[in-house]
Design an enzyme around this catalytic site. Structure first.
Site, short mmCIF file in Angstrom:
data_model
loop_
_atom_site.label_atom_id
_atom_site.label_comp_id
_atom_site.label_asym_id
_atom_site.label_seq_id
_atom_site.Cartn_x
_atom_site.Cartn_y
_atom_site.Cartn_z
N ASP A 12 -25.87 44.80 -17.84
CA ASP A 12 -24.66 44.00 -17.64
C ASP A 12 -23.79 44.13 -18.88
OD1 ASP A 12 -22.75 42.05 -17.09
OD2 ASP A 12 -24.20 40.69 -16.16
N ARG B 102 -20.66 42.77 -19.15
CA ARG B 102 -19.60 41.77 -19.13
C ARG B 102 -19.60 40.91 -20.40
NH1 ARG B 102 -20.86 39.19 -13.32
NH2 ARG B 102 -22.96 39.61 -14.12
#
Length: 359
Positions: free
Chosen positions: A291, A293
Site C-alpha cells: 500500500d 497511500r
C-alpha cells in the site's frame, strides 16, 4: 525577487519531466546525479546518458526480489547496466509484464556499499509521478554545466524532501445530492503540484464531537465503471448513504488510485492478477509496497476543517493507526462490509490475510 521556483516547485517540474522522458539532475550532500525514468526513457537519451559515465538501473528491493537480484539495501537495488543493454532491456527489467514468458532476465550485477540516497530519491520521484518505480542514474561532476547547457531541472534534495505535505483549501460550495440535499463539496490542493483531494460534507456536523467519517481512495474502475473486481463502489455509496441517514458526516475522496500507484500501474497489476498473482503479489512484482497511500492527507484535511475526533468507517486498521498518529482521535471504528461477490472474493480474502483488513 521570488520569480525563481522554490524546491517544492522544482520537484513538481521534475515529476513532469520524468513523465515526458526528460532527465533531471538530483543533488544531495555534495553528490550529483542525472536520473531518467526507466518507463519513458528514449534510445537517444539513453545514449546521451551513457556518454556521461557509468549508468545504473535503480529498482526497488521488491522488484529485485522478483528478479533474484541482490539489493544490498533496504531501499534500492542498483543494477550495473550491461554494455549492450538497450531501452527494451531496461523496460523488461522495470516492467514485469513479460516475467512469465521471459523469466531469465539475469544474471544481474548489483552495486554494494556506497551512497544510494539519490537512487532512492529517483525511485521515489518516479513513484510520485505514477510511473514504474525504476530509474536510470548516472553520477556526474558537471551538474551545473549540464543543467545550464541542456535546460535540465535541477533539485537540491534533503532527507525529508519527498515527505513534505502542505494542503491548501481552494473552494467549497453547496452540493445537493441524492443521499442528502444538505451537501457541500470542499476542494483541497497540494502545494507540491499533485492532484487535488475532496471533502464531501453532509449536513453541519459539530466540530466538538466525533464525526462520522470515511477516507475513500479514488477508484475509477469501481466508483465510476462499477467494476466487480473490488468493493470500492459499494463502499463509497454505502458510506454516503449512512452519512445521509444520520444527517451528518464527512467523506474524504483522496486521489490515490490503486492504493497510491496510479491507474496505469493499477491496470498493470490487474494484468498480473490475470496471470495468477494476488493483489499484493502483483504490487510487489511491479516494485511497489502493499500500500503506497499517504493517509496523512486525510488527517490534514480533517484538521483544517476543524475536526479532531472521528467515527471512522473502515475495515482497515492501518487507517485507524494513521489517524491516531497524525492527531485525529478515532472514537470508534465503524465496519463497512458491502460489495462482496464472485469476482472479488479472492481479492477481499487477500486483503484480510495479507493486509489485515477486518472482513
Amino acid at each position: 525577487m521570488t520569480l525563481a521556483p522554490n524546491q517544492t516547485e522544482l520537484l513538481a517540474r521534475a515529476r513532469a519531466d520524468l513523465r515526458m522522458g526528460v532527465p533531471v539532475v538530483l543533488r544531495l550532500d555534495g553528490r550529483d546525479v542525472v536520473a531518467a525514468a526507466a518507463e519513458t526513457l528514449s534510445a537517444g537519451r539513453l545514449d546521451d546518458l551513457r556518454a556521461l559515465g557509468d549508468a545504473v538501473l535503480a529498482i526497488t528491493p521488491r522488484r529485485a526480489e522478483t528478479l533474484k537480484a541482490r539489493a544490498y539495501s533496504d531501499r534500492v537495488a542498483r543494477i550495473e547496466l550491461p554494455s549492450d543493454a538497450d531501452t527494451r532491456w531496461i523496460a523488461s527489467v522495470a516492467d514485469p509484464a513479460d516475467d512469465l514468458s521471459n523469466p531469465m532476465k539475469g544474471p544481474f550485477r548489483t552495486c554494494r556499499g556506497g551512497d544510494d540516497a539519490l537512487e532512492a530519491h529517483a525511485i521515489a520521484l518516479c513513484k510520485s509521478a505514477q510511473l514504474l518505480p525504476s530509474a536510470l542514474v548516472v553520477e556526474t561532476l558537471d551538474a551545473n554545466e549540464l543543467t545550464q547547457m541542456h535546460g535540465l531541472t535541477s533539485v537540491h534534495l534533503n532527507p525529508e524532501t519527498l515527505r513534505d505535505l502542505h494542503l491548501a483549501p481552494v473552494a467549497h460550495a453547496r452540493l445537493p445530492m441524492q443521499v442528502s440535499e444538505a451537501g457541500r463539496l470542499h476542494i483541497f490542493r497540494p502545494e507540491d503540484g499533485g492532484e487535488e483531494h475532496y471533502a464531501v460534507e453532509i449536513g453541519r456536523p459539530a466540530r466538538d464531537e466525533p464525526v462520522l467519517a470515511r477516507l475513500h481512495s479514488a477508484c475509477f474502475t469501481g466508483d465510476v465503471l462499477g467494476s466487480l473486481k473490488c468493493d470500492c463502489g459499494p463502499q463509497l455509496n454505502a458510506a454516503l448513504a449512512a452519512m445521509g441517514a444520520s444527517g451528518a458526516g464527512v467523506l474524504l475522496y483522496l486521489n490515490q488510485e490503486g492504493r497510491g500507484i496510479g491507474l496505469a500501474n493499477k491496470m498493470r497489476a490487474y494484468s498480473l492478477q490475470d496471470q495468477g498473482f494476488d493483489t499484493v503479489e502483483a504490487n510487489h512484482r511491479l516494485g511497489f509496497e502493499d500500500d503506497e497511500r499517504d493517509f496523512r492527507i486525510g488527517s490534514e484535511i480533517l484538521k483544517s476543517m476543524g475536526f479532531s475526533q472521528v467515527k471512522l468507517m473502515t475495515n482497515n486498521p492501518r487507517k485507524v493507526a494513521m489517524m491516531e498518529d497524525n492527531g485525529i482521535q478515532v472514537a470508534e471504528r465503524v465496519p463497512l462490509k458491502v460489495g462482496e461477490g464472485a469476482h472479488n472474493a479472492a481479492y477481499l480474502a487477500t486483503k484480510a490475510k495479507k493486509s489485515g483488513h477486518l472482513l
